[in-house]
Design a protein around this motif. Sequence first.
Motif, short mmCIF file in Angstrom:
data_model
loop_
_atom_site.label_atom_id
_atom_site.label_comp_id
_atom_site.label_asym_id
_atom_site.label_seq_id
_atom_site.Cartn_x
_atom_site.Cartn_y
_atom_site.Cartn_z
N ARG A 25 102.68 32.57 70.73
CA ARG A 25 103.04 31.21 71.14
C ARG A 25 104.53 30.96 70.96
O ARG A 25 105.19 30.38 71.83
CB ARG A 25 102.22 30.20 70.33
CG ARG A 25 102.44 28.78 70.75
CD ARG A 25 101.54 27.85 70.00
NE ARG A 25 101.79 26.49 70.40
CZ ARG A 25 101.17 25.45 69.94
NH1 ARG A 25 100.21 25.61 69.05
NH2 ARG A 25 101.46 24.25 70.35
N GLN A 26 105.10 31.40 69.82
CA GLN A 26 106.54 31.24 69.60
C GLN A 26 107.34 32.02 70.64
O GLN A 26 108.30 31.50 71.22
CB GLN A 26 106.92 31.77 68.21
CG GLN A 26 106.50 30.89 67.07
CD GLN A 26 106.74 31.58 65.74
OE1 GLN A 26 106.27 32.69 65.51
NE2 GLN A 26 107.48 30.91 64.86
N ILE A 27 106.94 33.25 70.89
CA ILE A 27 107.66 34.09 71.85
C ILE A 27 107.62 33.48 73.25
O ILE A 27 108.64 33.41 73.94
CB ILE A 27 107.10 35.53 71.84
CG1 ILE A 27 107.33 36.18 70.46
CG2 ILE A 27 107.73 36.36 72.94
CD1 ILE A 27 106.62 37.50 70.26
N ARG A 28 106.45 33.02 73.66
CA ARG A 28 106.34 32.38 74.99
C ARG A 28 107.17 31.11 75.07
O ARG A 28 107.79 30.82 76.10
CB ARG A 28 104.87 32.10 75.33
CG ARG A 28 104.09 33.33 75.73
CD ARG A 28 102.73 32.98 76.35
NE ARG A 28 101.92 32.14 75.49
CZ ARG A 28 101.07 32.58 74.55
NH1 ARG A 28 100.94 33.88 74.35
NH2 ARG A 28 100.37 31.74 73.83
N TYR A 29 107.19 30.33 74.00
CA TYR A 29 107.97 29.10 73.98
C TYR A 29 109.46 29.42 74.11
O TYR A 29 110.17 28.78 74.88
CB TYR A 29 107.71 28.30 72.71
CG TYR A 29 108.50 27.01 72.66
CD1 TYR A 29 108.16 25.94 73.49
CD2 TYR A 29 109.59 26.87 71.81
CE1 TYR A 29 108.89 24.76 73.47
CE2 TYR A 29 110.33 25.69 71.77
CZ TYR A 29 109.97 24.64 72.61
OH TYR A 29 110.70 23.48 72.60
N GLY A 34 114.35 29.68 77.82
CA GLY A 34 115.41 30.50 78.38
C GLY A 34 116.15 31.38 77.38
O GLY A 34 117.22 31.89 77.67
N LEU A 35 115.57 31.56 76.20
CA LEU A 35 116.22 32.39 75.18
C LEU A 35 115.96 33.87 75.39
O LEU A 35 116.74 34.71 74.93
CB LEU A 35 115.73 31.98 73.79
CG LEU A 35 116.26 30.63 73.32
CD1 LEU A 35 115.40 30.05 72.23
CD2 LEU A 35 117.69 30.77 72.85
N ILE A 36 114.89 34.20 76.06
CA ILE A 36 114.54 35.60 76.28
C ILE A 36 113.87 35.72 77.65
O ILE A 36 113.20 34.79 78.10
CB ILE A 36 113.63 36.14 75.16
CG1 ILE A 36 113.45 37.64 75.32
CG2 ILE A 36 112.31 35.41 75.08
CD1 ILE A 36 113.24 38.36 74.04
N ARG A 37 114.09 36.86 78.30
CA ARG A 37 113.50 37.09 79.63
C ARG A 37 112.89 38.49 79.65
O ARG A 37 113.55 39.44 80.05
CB ARG A 37 114.56 36.97 80.70
CG ARG A 37 115.00 35.55 80.91
CD ARG A 37 115.85 35.44 82.16
NE ARG A 37 116.13 34.06 82.45
CZ ARG A 37 117.12 33.37 81.93
NH1 ARG A 37 117.91 33.93 81.05
NH2 ARG A 37 117.31 32.12 82.25
N PRO A 38 111.64 38.59 79.22
CA PRO A 38 111.02 39.92 79.23
C PRO A 38 110.73 40.38 80.65
O PRO A 38 110.61 39.57 81.58
CB PRO A 38 109.72 39.70 78.46
CG PRO A 38 109.40 38.26 78.67
CD PRO A 38 110.73 37.56 78.74
N ALA A 54 115.12 43.03 69.18
CA ALA A 54 116.26 42.69 68.32
C ALA A 54 116.69 41.24 68.54
O ALA A 54 117.01 40.53 67.59
CB ALA A 54 117.42 43.64 68.59
N LEU A 55 116.67 40.80 69.80
CA LEU A 55 117.03 39.41 70.12
C LEU A 55 116.03 38.44 69.51
O LEU A 55 116.41 37.42 68.93
CB LEU A 55 117.12 39.22 71.63
CG LEU A 55 117.46 37.82 72.12
CD1 LEU A 55 118.80 37.34 71.55
CD2 LEU A 55 117.48 37.78 73.64
N LEU A 56 114.74 38.75 69.61
CA LEU A 56 113.72 37.88 69.01
C LEU A 56 113.93 37.78 67.50
O LEU A 56 113.84 36.69 66.92
CB LEU A 56 112.32 38.42 69.31
CG LEU A 56 111.84 38.24 70.75
CD1 LEU A 56 110.58 39.07 71.01
CD2 LEU A 56 111.60 36.77 71.06
#
Length: 122
Positions: A25-29, A34-38, A54-56
Amino acid sequence: MERELSTAPVYSMGVAERLTGLTSRQIRYWEQQGLIRPARTKGRQRLYSEADIALLKEIKRLLADGMTLQRAKHYLAAREARRRARDPAEAAERVGLAPRVTSLYPLTHRAELLRLIDRDRD
């Protein structure tokens, strides 16, 4: 010298959770913000690279240190802009100054090749 992290998307959401200690849930949020784009598979499954992991972890640390999510986003964007500005090849490409020709020929032949190419363009 610091090793460059791989950008190859190889980790599933479950592996990313285990490696970072975050919930899906945190990762998807953070993705929504816009903090991460897998990367995504054809089936739309998220895949994370070593650099994404590493970014997470860094985002998690910034938030734990008291930074707001919005501030973390600005901080990371500014850092990325500074990194890109230090990369001369990337900076030249952005302003249209990237080399027009790359060649395996020795430098002594390059001027002649460029002259011939420019002549053919006219």
